[in-house]
Motif scaffolding. Structure first.
Motif, PDB file in Angstrom:
ATOM      1  N   VAL A  62       0.851  -1.189   0.000  1.00 56.29           N
ATOM      2  CA  VAL A  62       0.000   0.000   0.000  1.00 56.29           C
ATOM      3  C   VAL A  62       0.884   1.235   0.000  1.00 56.29           C
ATOM      4  N   LEU A  63       0.576   2.153  -0.924  1.00 55.55           N
ATOM      5  CA  LEU A  63       1.307   3.414  -1.025  1.00 55.55           C
ATOM      6  C   LEU A  63       0.370   4.578  -0.758  1.00 55.55           C
ATOM      7  N   GLU A  64       0.893   5.594  -0.102  1.00 52.13           N
ATOM      8  CA  GLU A  64       0.147   6.842   0.048  1.00 52.13           C
ATOM      9  C   GLU A  64       0.690   7.814  -0.989  1.00 52.13           C
ATOM     10  N   VAL A  65      -0.199   8.357  -1.808  1.00 52.60           N
ATOM     11  CA  VAL A  65       0.205   9.250  -2.884  1.00 52.60           C
ATOM     12  C   VAL A  65      -0.252  10.661  -2.539  1.00 52.60           C
ATOM     13  N   ASP A  66       0.721  11.555  -2.376  1.00 51.10           N
ATOM     14  CA  ASP A  66       0.429  12.968  -2.129  1.00 51.10           C
ATOM     15  C   ASP A  66       1.080  13.781  -3.227  1.00 51.10           C
ATOM     16  N   LYS A  67       0.391  14.835  -3.631  1.00 55.01           N
ATOM     17  CA  LYS A  67       0.983  15.713  -4.633  1.00 55.01           C
ATOM     18  C   LYS A  67       1.986  16.629  -3.960  1.00 55.01           C
ATOM     19  N   GLU A  68       2.860  17.197  -4.773  1.00 63.56           N
ATOM     20  CA  GLU A  68       3.833  18.134  -4.239  1.00 63.56           C
ATOM     21  C   GLU A  68       3.103  19.366  -3.739  1.00 63.56           C
ATOM     22  N   GLN A 156       6.804 -16.264  -2.067  1.00 67.64           N
ATOM     23  CA  GLN A 156       7.964 -15.398  -1.855  1.00 67.64           C
ATOM     24  C   GLN A 156       8.142 -14.416  -3.014  1.00 67.64           C
ATOM     25  N   VAL A 157       7.874 -14.880  -4.222  1.00 68.41           N
ATOM     26  CA  VAL A 157       7.985 -14.009  -5.398  1.00 68.41           C
ATOM     27  C   VAL A 157       6.927 -12.913  -5.351  1.00 68.41           C
ATOM     28  N   THR A 158       5.718 -13.246  -4.912  1.00 69.16           N
ATOM     29  CA  THR A 158       4.674 -12.217  -4.841  1.00 69.16           C
ATOM     30  C   THR A 158       5.079 -11.112  -3.878  1.00 69.16           C
ATOM     31  N   ALA A 159       5.590 -11.473  -2.712  1.00 69.20           N
ATOM     32  CA  ALA A 159       6.005 -10.466  -1.740  1.00 69.20           C
ATOM     33  C   ALA A 159       7.186  -9.658  -2.269  1.00 69.20           C
ATOM     34  N   LEU A 160       8.151 -10.332  -2.864  1.00 70.91           N
ATOM     35  CA  LEU A 160       9.323  -9.654  -3.416  1.00 70.91           C
ATOM     36  C   LEU A 160       8.911  -8.622  -4.468  1.00 70.91           C
ATOM     37  N   LEU A 161       8.043  -9.010  -5.387  1.00 71.56           N
ATOM     38  CA  LEU A 161       7.651  -8.110  -6.472  1.00 71.56           C
ATOM     39  C   LEU A 161       6.789  -6.949  -5.989  1.00 71.56           C
ATOM     40  N   ALA A 162       5.866  -7.209  -5.085  1.00 74.70           N
ATOM     41  CA  ALA A 162       5.020  -6.122  -4.574  1.00 74.70           C
ATOM     42  C   ALA A 162       5.874  -5.083  -3.857  1.00 74.70           C
ATOM     43  N   ASN A 163       6.803  -5.539  -3.027  1.00 70.20           N
ATOM     44  CA  ASN A 163       7.689  -4.611  -2.327  1.00 70.20           C
ATOM     45  C   ASN A 163       8.640  -3.901  -3.285  1.00 70.20           C
ATOM     46  N   ALA A 164       9.109  -4.605  -4.310  1.00 67.85           N
ATOM     47  CA  ALA A 164      10.017  -3.998  -5.283  1.00 67.85           C
ATOM     48  C   ALA A 164       9.330  -2.895  -6.078  1.00 67.85           C
ATOM     49  N   VAL A 165       8.072  -3.083  -6.419  1.00 68.06           N
ATOM     50  CA  VAL A 165       7.331  -2.038  -7.132  1.00 68.06           C
ATOM     51  C   VAL A 165       7.209  -0.802  -6.250  1.00 68.06           C
ATOM     52  N   ALA A 166       6.842  -1.003  -4.996  1.00 72.66           N
ATOM     53  CA  ALA A 166       6.699   0.139  -4.082  1.00 72.66           C
ATOM     54  C   ALA A 166       8.034   0.857  -3.908  1.00 72.66           C
ATOM     55  N   LYS A 167       9.116   0.116  -3.711  1.00 76.01           N
ATOM     56  CA  LYS A 167      10.437   0.735  -3.534  1.00 76.01           C
ATOM     57  C   LYS A 167      10.875   1.496  -4.780  1.00 76.01           C
ATOM     58  N   GLU A 168      10.670   0.900  -5.939  1.00 74.53           N
ATOM     59  CA  GLU A 168      11.079   1.547  -7.189  1.00 74.53           C
ATOM     60  C   GLU A 168      10.251   2.803  -7.455  1.00 74.53           C
ATOM     61  N   PHE A 169       8.968   2.752  -7.175  1.00 74.23           N
ATOM     62  CA  PHE A 169       8.104   3.921  -7.345  1.00 74.23           C
ATOM     63  C   PHE A 169       8.552   5.048  -6.421  1.00 74.23           C
ATOM     64  N   ILE A 170       8.839   4.719  -5.179  1.00 76.39           N
ATOM     65  CA  ILE A 170       9.291   5.734  -4.212  1.00 76.39           C
ATOM     66  C   ILE A 170      10.644   6.295  -4.643  1.00 76.39           C
ATOM     67  N   ARG A 171      11.544   5.423  -5.092  1.00 80.19           N
ATOM     68  CA  ARG A 171      12.860   5.883  -5.542  1.00 80.19           C
ATOM     69  C   ARG A 171      12.743   6.847  -6.716  1.00 80.19           C
ATOM     70  N   LYS A 172      11.918   6.498  -7.712  1.00 76.25           N
ATOM     71  CA  LYS A 172      11.719   7.368  -8.880  1.00 76.25           C
ATOM     72  C   LYS A 172      11.069   8.691  -8.472  1.00 76.25           C
ATOM     73  N   HIS A 173      10.138   8.626  -7.551  1.00 74.96           N
ATOM     74  CA  HIS A 173       9.455   9.840  -7.086  1.00 74.96           C
ATOM     75  C   HIS A 173      10.445  10.756  -6.354  1.00 74.96           C
ATOM     76  N   LEU A 174      11.293  10.197  -5.525  1.00 72.97           N
ATOM     77  CA  LEU A 174      12.303  11.001  -4.818  1.00 72.97           C
ATOM     78  C   LEU A 174      13.328  11.588  -5.782  1.00 72.97           C
ATOM     79  N   GLU A 175      13.742  10.807  -6.788  1.00 67.02           N
ATOM     80  CA  GLU A 175      14.657  11.322  -7.806  1.00 67.02           C
ATOM     81  C   GLU A 175      14.052  12.517  -8.530  1.00 67.02           C
ATOM     82  N   LYS A 176      12.789  12.403  -8.861  1.00 74.26           N
ATOM     83  CA  LYS A 176      12.087  13.485  -9.567  1.00 74.26           C
ATOM     84  C   LYS A 176      12.031  14.742  -8.705  1.00 74.26           C
ATOM     85  N   ARG A 177      11.736  14.574  -7.436  1.00 72.23           N
ATOM     86  CA  ARG A 177      11.673  15.726  -6.532  1.00 72.23           C
ATOM     87  C   ARG A 177      13.052  16.346  -6.331  1.00 72.23           C
ATOM     88  N   MET A 178      14.082  15.503  -6.226  1.00 67.76           N
ATOM     89  CA  MET A 178      15.443  16.016  -6.048  1.00 67.76           C
ATOM     90  C   MET A 178      15.887  16.803  -7.277  1.00 67.76           C
TER      91      MET A 178
END
Length: 184
Positions: A62-68, A156-178
């Motif tokens: 689960v991700l919380e999405v807030d606009k800038e 195990q693959v389901t958990a790995l992939l769900a967490n990887a999507v969330a981490k990658e989305f957060i990483r890309k979002h932080l890169e964009k803000r930086m």
């Protein structure tokens, strides 16, 4: 003399449909062997089909999405805030489901982890496509939350992939803000 049997009963002058339960029960009782064999075949067939199916597991992140935040609120910003919020939220959902994000998630995995997505596939297999097919994104009504669901036969693959999507989305979002703050 010929009598006709009516499925209607008269009550207070109106016609109501009456279901002949007793006739059906008698017909089943007369053919109870056929009914029992049919019932047993249906139950047995259903059990065999159920137990031979590969179980599919679902992991949810689960991700919380807030606009800038905008620095100076104006009347125009307040009026168009709801429309912008919906557009921004829908855009974030589409980004989460995009092939680009799926490819970035696959690239972040080790080769062993990739092989678990498509067991027996070669190195040139479409891991991102298979992953994208197992990915679904659902907004949580009345909130700024987005549920990321991944379905796979390996828990195990389901958990790995769900967490990887969330981490990658957060990483890309932080890169964009930086990068936006560096330009400012």
């Amino acid at each position: 003399m010929h009598q006709s049997v009516s499925n209607y009963s008269r009550s207070n002058g109106s016609r109501q449909l009456r279901f002949p339960w007793r006739q059906y029960a008698l017909a089943v009782w007369e053919h109870k062997k056929i009914a029992f064999v049919t019932f047993a075949l249906v139950v047995t067939g259903t059990m065999i089909w159920t137990f031979t199916q590969t179980p599919i597991y679902r992991a949810t992140a689960v991700l919380e999405v807030d606009k800038e935040d905008t620095k100076l609120p104006s009347i125009q910003n307040v009026v168009s805030a709801d429309m912008f919020d919906d557009q921004y939220f829908n855009t974030q959902q589409k980004i989460l489901q995009s092939r680009t994000l799926c490819e970035q998630v696959i690239d972040s995995l080790s080769s062993d982890q990739r092989q678990q997505i498509l067991p027996g596939a070669g190195a040139d297999a479409d891991f991102a496509g298979a992953f994208q097919d197992s990915l679904s994104v659902d907004p949580v009504r009345g909130s700024r939350l987005i549920e990321i669901h991944v379905d796979h036969s390996n828990p195990q693959v389901t958990a790995l992939l769900a967490n990887a999507v969330a981490k990658e989305f957060i990483r890309k979002h932080l890169e964009k803000r930086m990068s936006a703050s560096m330009e400012a």
